[in-house]
Scaffold this motif. Structure first.
Motif, mmCIF file in Angstrom:
data_model
loop_
_atom_site.group_PDB
_atom_site.id
_atom_site.type_symbol
_atom_site.label_atom_id
_atom_site.label_comp_id
_atom_site.label_asym_id
_atom_site.label_seq_id
_atom_site.Cartn_x
_atom_site.Cartn_y
_atom_site.Cartn_z
ATOM 1 N N VAL A 239 0.862 -1.181 0.000
ATOM 2 C CA VAL A 239 0.000 0.000 0.000
ATOM 3 C C VAL A 239 0.898 1.231 0.000
ATOM 4 O O VAL A 239 1.875 1.322 0.753
ATOM 5 N N SER A 240 0.569 2.176 -0.879
ATOM 6 C CA SER A 240 1.366 3.378 -1.040
ATOM 7 C C SER A 240 0.594 4.325 -1.943
ATOM 8 O O SER A 240 -0.553 4.054 -2.314
ATOM 9 N N THR A 241 1.194 5.445 -2.291
ATOM 10 C CA THR A 241 0.695 6.306 -3.353
ATOM 11 C C THR A 241 1.801 6.441 -4.389
ATOM 12 O O THR A 241 2.983 6.252 -4.083
ATOM 13 N N PHE A 242 1.430 6.772 -5.612
ATOM 14 C CA PHE A 242 2.375 6.755 -6.718
ATOM 15 C C PHE A 242 3.544 7.702 -6.452
ATOM 16 O O PHE A 242 3.372 8.873 -6.149
ATOM 17 N N GLY A 243 4.770 7.148 -6.539
ATOM 18 C CA GLY A 243 5.975 7.941 -6.396
ATOM 19 C C GLY A 243 6.380 8.256 -4.971
ATOM 20 O O GLY A 243 7.325 9.011 -4.754
ATOM 21 N N SER A 244 5.701 7.661 -3.987
ATOM 22 C CA SER A 244 5.977 7.945 -2.587
ATOM 23 C C SER A 244 6.778 6.821 -1.937
ATOM 24 O O SER A 244 6.608 5.655 -2.265
ATOM 25 N N GLN A 245 7.628 7.204 -0.969
ATOM 26 C CA GLN A 245 8.332 6.219 -0.149
ATOM 27 C C GLN A 245 7.583 5.901 1.144
ATOM 28 O O GLN A 245 8.027 5.042 1.909
ATOM 29 N N ASN A 246 6.485 6.596 1.383
ATOM 30 C CA ASN A 246 5.659 6.285 2.549
ATOM 31 C C ASN A 246 4.826 5.059 2.195
ATOM 32 O O ASN A 246 3.686 5.168 1.736
ATOM 33 N N SER A 247 5.408 3.893 2.381
ATOM 34 C CA SER A 247 4.871 2.659 1.826
ATOM 35 C C SER A 247 4.981 1.526 2.833
ATOM 36 O O SER A 247 5.812 1.565 3.742
ATOM 37 N N ALA A 248 4.141 0.512 2.639
ATOM 38 C CA ALA A 248 4.200 -0.652 3.520
ATOM 39 C C ALA A 248 3.841 -1.909 2.754
ATOM 40 O O ALA A 248 3.028 -1.882 1.817
ATOM 41 N N ILE A 249 4.441 -3.015 3.160
ATOM 42 C CA ILE A 249 4.108 -4.340 2.642
ATOM 43 C C ILE A 249 3.324 -5.069 3.727
ATOM 44 O O ILE A 249 3.757 -5.142 4.877
ATOM 45 N N GLY A 250 2.161 -5.576 3.353
ATOM 46 C CA GLY A 250 1.329 -6.331 4.266
ATOM 47 C C GLY A 250 1.304 -7.802 3.890
ATOM 48 O O GLY A 250 1.758 -8.201 2.817
ATOM 49 N N LEU A 251 0.746 -8.620 4.782
ATOM 50 C CA LEU A 251 0.649 -10.063 4.571
ATOM 51 C C LEU A 251 -0.729 -10.536 5.003
ATOM 52 O O LEU A 251 -1.238 -10.122 6.054
ATOM 53 N N ALA A 252 -1.338 -11.379 4.199
ATOM 54 C CA ALA A 252 -2.592 -12.029 4.571
ATOM 55 C C ALA A 252 -2.451 -13.525 4.337
ATOM 56 O O ALA A 252 -1.712 -13.963 3.447
ATOM 57 N N THR A 253 -3.165 -14.326 5.125
ATOM 58 C CA THR A 253 -3.100 -15.785 5.016
ATOM 59 C C THR A 253 -4.504 -16.366 4.978
ATOM 60 O O THR A 253 -5.460 -15.763 5.471
ATOM 61 N N ALA A 254 -4.614 -17.560 4.391
ATOM 62 C CA ALA A 254 -5.907 -18.244 4.284
ATOM 63 C C ALA A 254 -5.684 -19.740 4.286
ATOM 64 O O ALA A 254 -4.588 -20.236 3.997
ATOM 65 N N THR A 255 -6.733 -20.484 4.588
ATOM 66 C CA THR A 255 -6.671 -21.942 4.509
ATOM 67 C C THR A 255 -6.322 -22.377 3.101
ATOM 68 O O THR A 255 -5.519 -23.295 2.886
ATOM 69 N N SER A 256 -6.934 -21.736 2.110
ATOM 70 C CA SER A 256 -6.629 -21.961 0.694
ATOM 71 C C SER A 256 -7.136 -20.763 -0.080
ATOM 72 O O SER A 256 -7.979 -19.996 0.410
ATOM 73 N N ILE A 257 -6.640 -20.598 -1.301
ATOM 74 C CA ILE A 257 -7.133 -19.500 -2.135
ATOM 75 C C ILE A 257 -8.611 -19.709 -2.426
ATOM 76 O O ILE A 257 -9.414 -18.778 -2.350
ATOM 77 N N ALA A 258 -8.970 -20.938 -2.767
ATOM 78 C CA ALA A 258 -10.355 -21.223 -3.137
ATOM 79 C C ALA A 258 -11.314 -20.965 -1.975
ATOM 80 O O ALA A 258 -12.412 -20.432 -2.173
ATOM 81 N N LYS A 259 -10.920 -21.328 -0.771
ATOM 82 C CA LYS A 259 -11.796 -21.106 0.377
ATOM 83 C C LYS A 259 -11.947 -19.624 0.675
ATOM 84 O O LYS A 259 -13.020 -19.150 1.074
ATOM 85 N N GLY A 260 -10.864 -18.881 0.523
ATOM 86 C CA GLY A 260 -10.943 -17.430 0.625
ATOM 87 C C GLY A 260 -11.158 -16.883 2.021
ATOM 88 O O GLY A 260 -11.632 -15.749 2.174
ATOM 89 N N ASP A 261 -10.798 -17.639 3.054
ATOM 90 C CA ASP A 261 -10.976 -17.167 4.431
ATOM 91 C C ASP A 261 -9.752 -16.365 4.882
ATOM 92 O O ASP A 261 -9.056 -16.706 5.832
ATOM 93 N N TRP A 262 -9.526 -15.247 4.200
ATOM 94 C CA TRP A 262 -8.306 -14.482 4.387
ATOM 95 C C TRP A 262 -8.312 -13.725 5.716
ATOM 96 O O TRP A 262 -9.317 -13.127 6.109
ATOM 97 N N VAL A 263 -7.172 -13.759 6.385
ATOM 98 C CA VAL A 263 -6.959 -13.010 7.615
ATOM 99 C C VAL A 263 -5.728 -12.134 7.418
ATOM 100 O O VAL A 263 -4.655 -12.636 7.079
ATOM 101 N N ASP A 264 -5.892 -10.834 7.599
ATOM 102 C CA ASP A 264 -4.746 -9.949 7.422
ATOM 103 C C ASP A 264 -3.824 -10.037 8.627
ATOM 104 O O ASP A 264 -4.273 -10.012 9.780
ATOM 105 N N GLN A 265 -2.520 -10.135 8.353
ATOM 106 C CA GLN A 265 -1.514 -10.235 9.405
ATOM 107 C C GLN A 265 -0.793 -8.910 9.640
ATOM 108 O O GLN A 265 0.153 -8.847 10.417
ATOM 109 N N GLY A 266 -1.224 -7.866 8.932
ATOM 110 C CA GLY A 266 -0.656 -6.540 9.150
ATOM 111 C C GLY A 266 0.638 -6.288 8.405
ATOM 112 O O GLY A 266 1.000 -6.990 7.458
ATOM 113 N N ILE A 267 1.365 -5.289 8.860
ATOM 114 C CA ILE A 267 2.587 -4.828 8.195
ATOM 115 C C ILE A 267 3.752 -5.767 8.484
ATOM 116 O O ILE A 267 3.970 -6.162 9.633
#
Length: 313
Positions: A115-143
């Protein structure tokens, strides 16, 4: 751009244009004939079971596409389409997420994204996990990693890679001093230990992707400018190394930290500025801009082969 709003328009364009392209390239056996929802930017491709998935940059969360065969694509429901509370500090309080990277780890689906805005260094990489892609029970793990205007790197364009010993790594970076890689903890999947500088280029560099073939590791990157209409200079380049941490040298022996990188694809004619690449099941996916139709980014997939130890289509 509003990706979903253009699907119907581009379907009419690509139904003819890409069909013709498929006929034109079929003799080479390299570029796939695609249909359906083909508007994409920064596609990450992964095959889970019998379903092909693409996660992509989107104005509404993380865009998702799926296919039964890798050829016919349907637009799915975006992941975190309404955004997440912590994103606002980095993306200007929008719902946009960038450059996701989809994989599995220890039997679970994982997706890194930025997540960021174009051309900015104020940026972060996040992580989300799920049982499977197909199941889609995604839980965000934050930055997992962030940067700011005082950093020497930009925390976007994540790429997850597991080496032959089972050690996971995260490559990242866009412009500024370029591309880095660091180990990630096997439990938290967050960076740990030293970072290693892999590539840089004064013309711009981002979208790293690491893979292994034979005895070498290969680093693919997108160089140049992605999104400047007719002035876009995006191109896919690569180098190889005996170690995941580099140095990655191109065909001429130039270190990618020093601007090296052999061009795999530069685009021409209607289809310019290829980039945002990833590899799955022996094929490379990337977007190209349709210079005949408002520079709309369109999905392309080609078989990736290695000739004398170097990648080619």
């Amino acid at each position: 751009m509003q990706i979903k709003a253009q699907l119907k328009k581009v379907a009419a364009i690509t139904g003819l244009a890409l069909g013709a392209l498929g006929l034109a390239t079929q003799a080479e056996g390299a570029t796939w004939t695609l249909s359906g929802a083909l508007v994409t930017h920064d596609p990450s491709m992964y095959v889970e079971g019998s379903t092909w998935w693409v996660f992509e940059t989107s104005d509404t969360g993380i865009g998702v596409k799926y296919s039964p065969d890798g050829h016919s694509w349907t637009q799915g429901v975006s992941l975190f389409g309404n955004g997440l509370p912590w994103w606002g500090a980095y993306n200007g309080n929008t719902t946009k997420a960038w450059a996701p990277d989809i994989h599995d780890w220890n039997g679970r689906a994982i997706v890194y994204y930025a997540v960021s805005t174009f051309g900015s260094q104020n940026s972060a990489i996040g992580l989300a996990t799920a049982t499977s892609i197909a199941k889609g029970d995604w839980v965000d793990q934050g930055i997992v990693l962030s940067s700011n205007s005082g950093s020497d790197f930009n925390a976007i364009d994540p790429n997850f890679y597991v080496d032959p010993s089972g050690q996971p790594w995260l490559a990242y970076g866009s412009w500024w001093t370029g591309i880095y890689v660091t180990r990630v903890d096997v439990t938290t999947l967050k960076p740990t230990g030293s970072r290693y500088h892999l590539a840089a280029d004064s013309s711009g560099i981002e979208n790293s992707f690491i893979m292994r073939n034979g005895s070498y590791y290969y680093l693919f990157v997108s160089k140049g400018t992605c999104c400047s209409g007719s002035s876009s200079t995006y191109r896919i380049a690569y180098g190889r190394s005996a170690s995941v941490t580099g140095p990655y040298l191109d065909k001429n022996g130039v270190d990618m930290v020093n601007g090296g990188g052999t061009v795999l694809e530069a685009g021409a004619g209607e289809w310019i500025a290829p980039g945002g690449e990833s590899v799955a099941n022996g094929a490379m996916i990337r977007h190209k801009l349709d210079s005949y139709n408002n520079y709309t980014p369109i999905m392309f997939i080609s078989d990736l082969v290695f000739v004398n130890g170097w990648p080619s289509f």
